[in-house]
Write a protein that holds these residues in place. Structure first.
Motif: not given
Ligand SMILES: N[C@@H](CCC(=O)N[C@@H](CS)C(=O)NCC(=O)O)C(=O)O
Length: 213
Positions: A71, A78-82, A86, A90, A159
């Protein structure tokens, strides 16, 4: 060229190939079995656990580490929240899927499928029953946190959280252990919306064909 070493029957390998598909990245799956002596695999994964991963000169093991790397390296889709909140949630769901659902599910899958089928040894039905007995508590927890069908666990988009929680359910399903929609209707409705995504559906179909052969 991206290479993933392993077999998607592993919930951890499945996580990585689903993440790659969701991100639209090409890869080669290098088949590795539990007793693999593939030297490249063993040089990457110090404890011989799948998946191992290579992207050019860079190599890494552990599904979560690999997906965090992917990521950061390939930020499209995106698969990893920012946001901090979040991101924290995750990481929690990833940990929950990897260490709690996969642990109980693994008791069932290892003894019903891996041991008899691939290791040519009898599985322990006592351990299977222990794993099955642990599931209702996990399903009860998920019933309270999964979104409406079409929704996602964190941040309003697919995610790592959804991928990691859903992946070990595939192993349970290979053992005909499924969510009872009468008891867990939200979980029973949410799960198929994640598992029917092409990223999951492809590996699941290949796994089913292999197990049926
Ligand atoms: N935390 C690791 C777990 C990997 C793992 O335990 N893989 C299992 C297959 S499901 C394995 O390779 N086990 C072989 C062994 O422990 O020797 C990850 O997320 O990649």
């Amino acid at each position: 060229m991206i290479r993933v070493y392993g077999a998607t029957l592993s919930p951890f390998v499945r996580k990585v190939v689903v993440a790659l598909a969701e991100k639209g990245l090409d890869y080669e799956l290098v088949p590795v079995s539990l007793q693999s002596r593939n030297p490249d695999f063993l040089s990457i994964s110090p404890f011989g656990k799948m998946p191992a991963f290579r992207d050019g000169d860079f190599a890494l093991s552990d599904s979560s580490a690999i997906i965090h790397y992917l990521d950061a390296k390939y930020p499209e889709r995106r698969l990893i929240p920012q946001t901090p909140e979040d991101l924290g949630r995750a990481v929690w769901f990833d940990e929950f899927g990897d260490t709690i659902v996969a642990l109980s599910g693994g008791k069932v899958f290892f003894n019903r499928v891996v041991a008899p089928r691939f290791l040519k040894q009898a599985g322990s039905e006592e351990t299977v029953q222990q794993g099955i007995a642990e599931l209702p508590r996990l399903f009860d927890y998920l019933e309270g946190v999964v979104p409406e069908p079409g929704g996602f666990l964190v941040g309003g988009a697919l995610s790592l959280a959804d991928i990691a929680v859903a992946s070990p359910f595939v192993n349970l399903s290979h053992c005909a252990v499924d969510v009872d929609c009468a008891k867990h209707p939200r979980l029973g409705a949410w799960l198929p919306t994640i598992l029917s995504r092409p990223s999951f559906a492809g590996p699941i179909a290949a796994e089913k064909a292999m197990l049926a052969a």
